[in-house]
Design a protein around this motif. Sequence first.
Motif, short mmCIF file in Angstrom:
data_model
loop_
_atom_site.label_atom_id
_atom_site.label_comp_id
_atom_site.label_asym_id
_atom_site.label_seq_id
_atom_site.Cartn_x
_atom_site.Cartn_y
_atom_site.Cartn_z
N THR A 1 -2.90 -8.07 7.69
CA THR A 1 -3.50 -8.01 8.99
C THR A 1 -3.15 -6.64 9.45
N GLN A 2 -2.05 -6.36 9.52
CA GLN A 2 -1.49 -4.99 9.96
C GLN A 2 -2.45 -4.06 9.56
N TYR A 3 -2.07 -3.85 8.17
CA TYR A 3 -2.56 -2.66 7.46
C TYR A 3 -4.22 -2.56 7.26
N ARG A 4 -4.69 -3.59 6.82
CA ARG A 4 -6.12 -3.99 6.16
C ARG A 4 -6.95 -4.51 7.21
N ASP A 5 -6.36 -4.99 8.12
CA ASP A 5 -7.30 -5.86 9.16
C ASP A 5 -7.87 -6.97 8.55
N LYS A 6 -7.02 -7.59 7.59
CA LYS A 6 -7.74 -8.85 6.93
C LYS A 6 -6.47 -9.92 6.91
N PRO A 7 -6.87 -11.05 8.03
CA PRO A 7 -5.77 -11.80 8.24
C PRO A 7 -5.56 -13.01 7.14
N ILE A 8 -5.32 -12.43 6.02
CA ILE A 8 -5.15 -13.60 5.01
C ILE A 8 -4.06 -13.22 4.03
N GLU A 9 -3.37 -14.31 3.26
CA GLU A 9 -2.48 -13.67 2.36
C GLU A 9 -3.12 -13.25 0.99
N THR A 10 -2.57 -12.55 0.46
CA THR A 10 -3.20 -11.94 -0.74
C THR A 10 -1.82 -11.80 -1.71
N ASP A 11 -2.35 -11.40 -3.05
CA ASP A 11 -1.16 -11.47 -4.01
C ASP A 11 -0.17 -10.06 -4.09
N VAL A 12 -1.00 -9.04 -3.93
CA VAL A 12 0.15 -7.67 -3.88
C VAL A 12 -0.62 -6.65 -3.00
N LEU A 13 0.15 -6.05 -2.44
CA LEU A 13 -0.19 -4.77 -1.50
C LEU A 13 0.56 -3.49 -2.09
N SER A 14 -0.21 -2.27 -2.01
CA SER A 14 -0.08 -1.19 -2.46
C SER A 14 0.14 -0.21 -1.39
N PHE A 15 1.16 0.72 -1.07
CA PHE A 15 1.25 1.45 -0.13
C PHE A 15 1.57 2.87 -0.76
N PRO A 16 0.56 3.83 -1.03
CA PRO A 16 0.90 4.90 -1.88
C PRO A 16 1.35 6.01 -1.06
N MET A 17 2.13 6.83 -1.52
CA MET A 17 2.79 7.89 -0.52
C MET A 17 2.32 9.05 -0.85
N GLY A 18 1.41 9.28 -1.73
CA GLY A 18 1.01 10.55 -2.18
C GLY A 18 -0.66 10.39 -2.28
N SER A 19 -1.30 11.63 -2.73
CA SER A 19 -2.69 11.54 -2.95
C SER A 19 -2.93 12.72 -3.90
N GLU A 20 -4.09 12.81 -4.61
CA GLU A 20 -4.32 13.73 -5.47
C GLU A 20 -3.20 14.27 -6.34
N GLY A 21 -2.43 13.26 -6.67
CA GLY A 21 -1.09 13.65 -7.58
C GLY A 21 -0.16 14.43 -7.07
N LYS A 22 0.03 14.39 -5.53
CA LYS A 22 1.08 15.18 -4.78
C LYS A 22 1.69 14.05 -4.01
N TYR A 23 2.95 14.06 -3.99
CA TYR A 23 3.87 12.81 -3.61
C TYR A 23 5.03 13.48 -2.68
N ASP A 24 5.46 13.00 -1.82
CA ASP A 24 6.50 13.32 -1.02
C ASP A 24 7.87 13.30 -1.94
N ILE A 25 8.68 14.03 -1.52
CA ILE A 25 10.04 14.40 -2.53
C ILE A 25 11.23 13.90 -1.68
N ASP A 26 11.81 12.91 -2.29
CA ASP A 26 13.15 12.61 -1.66
C ASP A 26 14.11 13.60 -1.88
#
Length: 167
Positions: A61-86
């Motif tokens: 609901t919060q991130y996709r505006d879909k007030p239903i349960e789903t099986d899995v959610l993914s929250f990528p931290m990068g795009s185009e093969g570039k990621y944040d570095i710890d």
Amino acid sequence: MTKDKVRVVITNSQKSVKIPTGLRMLVRRCCNAVLTMEQFEGNAEISVTFVDNEQIKELNTQYRDKPIETDVLSFPMGSEGKYDIDPQTGSQILGDVVISMEKALEQSELYGHTFQREVGYLTAHSVLHLLGYDHMEPLDKVHMREKEEYVMDMLGLEVNKSYIGEE
């Protein structure tokens, strides 16, 4: 040459479904298998959280505006093969995977395979999303399913080829 390391941080934030022995190791193996298949280079971090249906419904609901349960959610931290570095480890932070254990159990019963296979499949599916894969177009969906089932086969889990022609 040293082998790249994959750090998988697993958090169980639910009490609805007992986590079977070996499931955390299976999730780690799935993450590693996807990154190996995709020839991902460098150290990586992935966060995996086990939740219940109510928790995943709140996130959906919060991130996709879909007030239903789903099986899995993914929250990528990068795009185009570039990621944040710890900064502490130098690892690329791929993102977060959130799996509803209740939904995974329901789906394993619905599809007639093991709970472990379902969690493995959802993990592989979600890690592919973290790497930028999508399944909005029919051909992309088939391509992603082929990769998911390849990982299931790599790990000795039941393979399902019935997705061909799926809507």
